[in-house]
Every structure is written in structure tokens, then in C-alpha cells.
Design a protein around this motif. Sequence first.
Motif, PDB file in Angstrom:
ATOM      1  N   ALA A  51       0.838  -1.210   0.000  1.00 25.25           N
ATOM      2  CA  ALA A  51       0.000   0.000   0.000  1.00 25.25           C
ATOM      3  C   ALA A  51       0.869   1.254   0.000  1.00 25.25           C
ATOM      4  O   ALA A  51       0.600   2.216  -0.735  1.00 25.25           O
ATOM      5  CB  ALA A  51      -0.927  -0.014   1.214  1.00 25.25           C
ATOM      6  N   GLU A  52       1.914   1.255   0.810  1.00 31.59           N
ATOM      7  CA  GLU A  52       2.816   2.409   0.848  1.00 31.59           C
ATOM      8  C   GLU A  52       3.604   2.522  -0.455  1.00 31.59           C
ATOM      9  O   GLU A  52       3.873   3.624  -0.935  1.00 31.59           O
ATOM     10  CB  GLU A  52       3.762   2.279   2.044  1.00 31.59           C
ATOM     11  CG  GLU A  52       3.062   2.375   3.400  1.00 31.59           C
ATOM     12  CD  GLU A  52       4.027   2.280   4.558  1.00 31.59           C
ATOM     13  OE1 GLU A  52       5.254   2.321   4.323  1.00 31.59           O
ATOM     14  OE2 GLU A  52       3.564   2.164   5.710  1.00 31.59           O
ATOM     15  N   PHE A  53       3.978   1.369  -1.027  1.00 28.31           N
ATOM     16  CA  PHE A  53       4.708   1.373  -2.300  1.00 28.31           C
ATOM     17  C   PHE A  53       3.853   1.992  -3.397  1.00 28.31           C
ATOM     18  O   PHE A  53       4.347   2.765  -4.235  1.00 28.31           O
ATOM     19  CB  PHE A  53       5.111  -0.052  -2.668  1.00 28.31           C
ATOM     20  CG  PHE A  53       5.813  -0.172  -3.992  1.00 28.31           C
ATOM     21  CD1 PHE A  53       7.123   0.218  -4.133  1.00 28.31           C
ATOM     22  CD2 PHE A  53       5.143  -0.689  -5.099  1.00 28.31           C
ATOM     23  CE1 PHE A  53       7.780   0.109  -5.365  1.00 28.31           C
ATOM     24  CE2 PHE A  53       5.785  -0.802  -6.323  1.00 28.31           C
ATOM     25  CZ  PHE A  53       7.097  -0.403  -6.455  1.00 28.31           C
ATOM     26  N   LYS A  54       2.567   1.664  -3.417  1.00 24.27           N
ATOM     27  CA  LYS A  54       1.667   2.240  -4.426  1.00 24.27           C
ATOM     28  C   LYS A  54       1.620   3.762  -4.307  1.00 24.27           C
ATOM     29  O   LYS A  54       1.703   4.475  -5.309  1.00 24.27           O
ATOM     30  CB  LYS A  54       0.264   1.654  -4.264  1.00 24.27           C
ATOM     31  CG  LYS A  54      -0.762   2.230  -5.240  1.00 24.27           C
ATOM     32  CD  LYS A  54      -2.088   1.544  -5.096  1.00 24.27           C
ATOM     33  CE  LYS A  54      -2.781   1.936  -3.822  1.00 24.27           C
ATOM     34  NZ  LYS A  54      -3.267   3.350  -3.875  1.00 24.27           N
ATOM     35  N   ASP A  55       1.509   4.259  -3.077  1.00 29.49           N
ATOM     36  CA  ASP A  55       1.495   5.711  -2.887  1.00 29.49           C
ATOM     37  C   ASP A  55       2.833   6.329  -3.270  1.00 29.49           C
ATOM     38  O   ASP A  55       2.886   7.440  -3.807  1.00 29.49           O
ATOM     39  CB  ASP A  55       1.165   6.041  -1.428  1.00 29.49           C
ATOM     40  CG  ASP A  55      -0.284   5.717  -1.092  1.00 29.49           C
ATOM     41  OD1 ASP A  55      -1.106   5.678  -2.017  1.00 29.49           O
ATOM     42  OD2 ASP A  55      -0.573   5.493   0.098  1.00 29.49           O
ATOM     43  N   GLY A  56       3.920   5.613  -2.994  1.00 30.14           N
ATOM     44  CA  GLY A  56       5.230   6.105  -3.397  1.00 30.14           C
ATOM     45  C   GLY A  56       5.355   6.195  -4.906  1.00 30.14           C
ATOM     46  O   GLY A  56       5.910   7.168  -5.446  1.00 30.14           O
ATOM     47  N   MET A  57       4.828   5.201  -5.620  1.00 29.60           N
ATOM     48  CA  MET A  57       4.858   5.213  -7.073  1.00 29.60           C
ATOM     49  C   MET A  57       4.011   6.358  -7.635  1.00 29.60           C
ATOM     50  O   MET A  57       4.358   6.981  -8.639  1.00 29.60           O
ATOM     51  CB  MET A  57       4.363   3.883  -7.627  1.00 29.60           C
ATOM     52  CG  MET A  57       5.324   2.712  -7.410  1.00 29.60           C
ATOM     53  SD  MET A  57       6.930   2.943  -8.228  1.00 29.60           S
ATOM     54  CE  MET A  57       7.896   3.643  -6.894  1.00 29.60           C
ATOM     55  N   GLN A  58       2.890   6.645  -6.986  1.00 27.94           N
ATOM     56  CA  GLN A  58       2.076   7.776  -7.430  1.00 27.94           C
ATOM     57  C   GLN A  58       2.829   9.095  -7.264  1.00 27.94           C
ATOM     58  O   GLN A  58       2.735   9.981  -8.118  1.00 27.94           O
ATOM     59  CB  GLN A  58       0.768   7.804  -6.631  1.00 27.94           C
ATOM     60  CG  GLN A  58      -0.207   6.702  -7.012  1.00 27.94           C
ATOM     61  CD  GLN A  58      -1.455   6.703  -6.167  1.00 27.94           C
ATOM     62  OE1 GLN A  58      -1.438   7.131  -5.023  1.00 27.94           O
ATOM     63  NE2 GLN A  58      -2.545   6.206  -6.727  1.00 27.94           N
ATOM     64  N   ALA A  59       3.586   9.192  -6.167  1.00 25.59           N
ATOM     65  CA  ALA A  59       4.386  10.404  -5.953  1.00 25.59           C
ATOM     66  C   ALA A  59       5.489  10.515  -7.000  1.00 25.59           C
ATOM     67  O   ALA A  59       5.756  11.606  -7.535  1.00 25.59           O
ATOM     68  CB  ALA A  59       4.978  10.385  -4.541  1.00 25.59           C
ATOM     69  N   VAL A  60       6.138   9.405  -7.316  1.00 23.38           N
ATOM     70  CA  VAL A  60       7.185   9.404  -8.343  1.00 23.38           C
ATOM     71  C   VAL A  60       6.600   9.780  -9.692  1.00 23.38           C
ATOM     72  O   VAL A  60       7.163  10.594 -10.444  1.00 23.38           O
ATOM     73  CB  VAL A  60       7.872   8.028  -8.416  1.00 23.38           C
ATOM     74  CG1 VAL A  60       8.814   7.948  -9.624  1.00 23.38           C
ATOM     75  CG2 VAL A  60       8.661   7.756  -7.143  1.00 23.38           C
ATOM     76  N   SER A  61       5.440   9.192 -10.016  1.00 26.34           N
ATOM     77  CA  SER A  61       4.801   9.481 -11.301  1.00 26.34           C
ATOM     78  C   SER A  61       4.430  10.956 -11.405  1.00 26.34           C
ATOM     79  O   SER A  61       4.649  11.594 -12.449  1.00 26.34           O
ATOM     80  CB  SER A  61       3.552   8.609 -11.459  1.00 26.34           C
ATOM     81  OG  SER A  61       2.872   8.918 -12.649  1.00 26.34           O
ATOM     82  N   GLY A  62       3.882  11.514 -10.329  1.00 31.79           N
ATOM     83  CA  GLY A  62       3.527  12.934 -10.354  1.00 31.79           C
ATOM     84  C   GLY A  62       4.735  13.825 -10.556  1.00 31.79           C
ATOM     85  O   GLY A  62       4.671  14.819 -11.296  1.00 31.79           O
ATOM     86  N   ALA A  63       5.846  13.470  -9.919  1.00 26.30           N
ATOM     87  CA  ALA A  63       7.064  14.266 -10.070  1.00 26.30           C
ATOM     88  C   ALA A  63       7.614  14.169 -11.486  1.00 26.30           C
ATOM     89  O   ALA A  63       8.098  15.160 -12.050  1.00 26.30           O
ATOM     90  CB  ALA A  63       8.113  13.817  -9.054  1.00 26.30           C
ATOM     91  N   LEU A  64       7.531  12.964 -12.088  1.00 30.80           N
ATOM     92  CA  LEU A  64       8.002  12.802 -13.464  1.00 30.80           C
ATOM     93  C   LEU A  64       7.161  13.639 -14.429  1.00 30.80           C
ATOM     94  O   LEU A  64       7.696  14.281 -15.344  1.00 30.80           O
ATOM     95  CB  LEU A  64       7.943  11.322 -13.864  1.00 30.80           C
ATOM     96  CG  LEU A  64       8.990  10.395 -13.234  1.00 30.80           C
ATOM     97  CD1 LEU A  64       8.702   8.943 -13.618  1.00 30.80           C
ATOM     98  CD2 LEU A  64      10.397  10.770 -13.681  1.00 30.80           C
ATOM     99  N   LEU A  65       5.858  13.607 -14.234  1.00 28.32           N
ATOM    100  CA  LEU A  65       4.979  14.398 -15.104  1.00 28.32           C
ATOM    101  C   LEU A  65       5.196  15.890 -14.927  1.00 28.32           C
ATOM    102  O   LEU A  65       4.912  16.684 -15.828  1.00 28.32           O
ATOM    103  CB  LEU A  65       3.513  14.042 -14.825  1.00 28.32           C
ATOM    104  CG  LEU A  65       3.105  12.607 -15.197  1.00 28.32           C
ATOM    105  CD1 LEU A  65       1.678  12.319 -14.755  1.00 28.32           C
ATOM    106  CD2 LEU A  65       3.248  12.384 -16.706  1.00 28.32           C
ATOM    107  N   ALA A  66       5.715  16.277 -13.750  1.00 22.34           N
ATOM    108  CA  ALA A  66       6.009  17.694 -13.495  1.00 22.34           C
ATOM    109  C   ALA A  66       7.345  18.116 -14.078  1.00 22.34           C
ATOM    110  O   ALA A  66       7.714  19.293 -13.985  1.00 22.34           O
ATOM    111  CB  ALA A  66       5.981  17.971 -11.991  1.00 22.34           C
ATOM    112  N   GLY A  67       8.093  17.158 -14.660  1.00 24.30           N
ATOM    113  CA  GLY A  67       9.339  17.498 -15.326  1.00 24.30           C
ATOM    114  C   GLY A  67      10.603  17.110 -14.581  1.00 24.30           C
ATOM    115  O   GLY A  67      11.706  17.414 -15.044  1.00 24.30           O
ATOM    116  N   TYR A  68      10.474  16.443 -13.455  1.00 24.62           N
ATOM    117  CA  TYR A  68      11.647  16.023 -12.706  1.00 24.62           C
ATOM    118  C   TYR A  68      12.303  14.824 -13.385  1.00 24.62           C
ATOM    119  O   TYR A  68      11.644  14.031 -14.071  1.00 24.62           O
ATOM    120  CB  TYR A  68      11.277  15.622 -11.269  1.00 24.62           C
ATOM    121  CG  TYR A  68      10.934  16.780 -10.361  1.00 24.62           C
ATOM    122  CD1 TYR A  68      11.907  17.372  -9.556  1.00 24.62           C
ATOM    123  CD2 TYR A  68       9.636  17.283 -10.299  1.00 24.62           C
ATOM    124  CE1 TYR A  68      11.588  18.428  -8.719  1.00 24.62           C
ATOM    125  CE2 TYR A  68       9.305  18.337  -9.469  1.00 24.62           C
ATOM    126  CZ  TYR A  68      10.290  18.911  -8.683  1.00 24.62           C
ATOM    127  OH  TYR A  68       9.975  19.957  -7.852  1.00 24.62           O
TER     128      TYR A  68
END
Length: 245
Positions: free
Chosen positions: A66-83
Amino acid sequence: MDYRQYNFNIWERLFCMFAGLLGAAVISWLLYRSWYAMFLAVPVGVLYRKQYREEKIRKRKERLLAEFKDGMQAVSGALLAGYSMENAWREAEKELCELYGDNSMMYREAHLINTAVKMSEPLESVLMEFAIRSGCEEIGSFAEVFSFAKRSGGNFPGIIQTTIRKLSGRMEVEREIGAVLSGKKLEGRIMNSMPVLILLYLNLTSGEFLDVLYGNVPGVLMMTLVLVVYGISLKLSSHILNIRV
């Protein structure tokens, strides 16, 4: 941390020891009316300790996913933001700290991953090492796909979103199965306890009718057979109701 292992603290060790002694005492009195059967405290305690350990590992893996899924969502959001990927994991570490606190499993893993990357270790190898320690098939699959995409180039946001969808789908199915089986599990616990309660009732109210089963070799053999069959039925009941996606 190796999530495939579980280290007992002192209170858990004492609890499992007490459970073994209590189980052996019940067996000794109900089935044999002899304290000589207290030697069963060792195998009963070992079996209970094994079951307790497996349950703890299962729940910890579920929480990690469950925590890994939320971590992946955070990573995905950062990638889409240009990081970049490395910076996206740093942003994910911050979000995980805000979501779960700095004592959560995935926050500690993200911190270890970012620390290793700062020391020039490849991100894919660090993720693979984490996947092995996690013992989770989903994390292992993500690490393998990520490693391949890192070498040959790939759509990282797409890969991460696919992982999130699979994890979300699995968790939703497991929640639905848990809701359906919750009543059956309660019925199973009641049915599993009925033989013990019936034997206890007969011993307390009509003990003379059971005297023939105690203090002689045929009675001991019969009660031992009952114990073996009861143990097998408990194992089968647990296996039937333990559905995993």
C-alpha cells in the motif's frame, strides 16, 4: 530490512511460549487427563510461533505494498512535473514522510534508495535489491521492467502508472474477497472451537461417561487419533479460507 523474515521481540516470544503452554495444558487435561502430555508444549508452541510469524509477515507485506503504491504515485507525479527519475524519488521521499511519517517502511526504503543513488549506485540495481528483500511479486516485476527500460529507454511514467493500476486492482479484489469471507471466517472459528467446547462440556458435566477413554492404551490411541484429525481439519480450514490474489 528483509521483509521475508520476522524478528520477534521479547513480549512476542513470551506470548508464543505462553500460548504453547496453554495449548498443551488444554490438550493434557481434555484428551489425556495426564500432565505427562505437557511435553506437547514444545510442538504446540513451535506451530503457533510459525503461524504467528507468517501472519505478521503477510500483514507487513500488505502494508508495504500500500505504501509502495502511494510512493509510485508520488514518483509518477514528479516525473509528469518534469523532474528526472532520480529527483522524482527525492520528491517521493518527502511526500511519503508527509503521508506516513519518518518511521514508515516505504519512507525508509525511499531514503535508502536516494542515499544509495547519491553514492553513485545505479537506481535500477538499488530497486532490484529492494524488490528481493520485499518478497513481493509486484515490486519484483516493477524492478525488472524498470531495469530493462532504464537500459534500453522506455516510458517511465507509463510503466509506473501500469504498476499503480495493477496494485490498485489487486488491493480492491482482496478487499472484496475479505468482505465476502469475513462471515465465513467467523463461522470457521466457531466450528473449529466446537469440538473443544463439546469435550469440555462433557468433562465438566458427565465426566464418568468419558472415563473409559482415559488411563488406558486404547483410550490414549483414540484421543491421539482425534488430536491428529482435529489438527488436520484446522489446517484445511485455514487453507480454504486463505485466498490470495
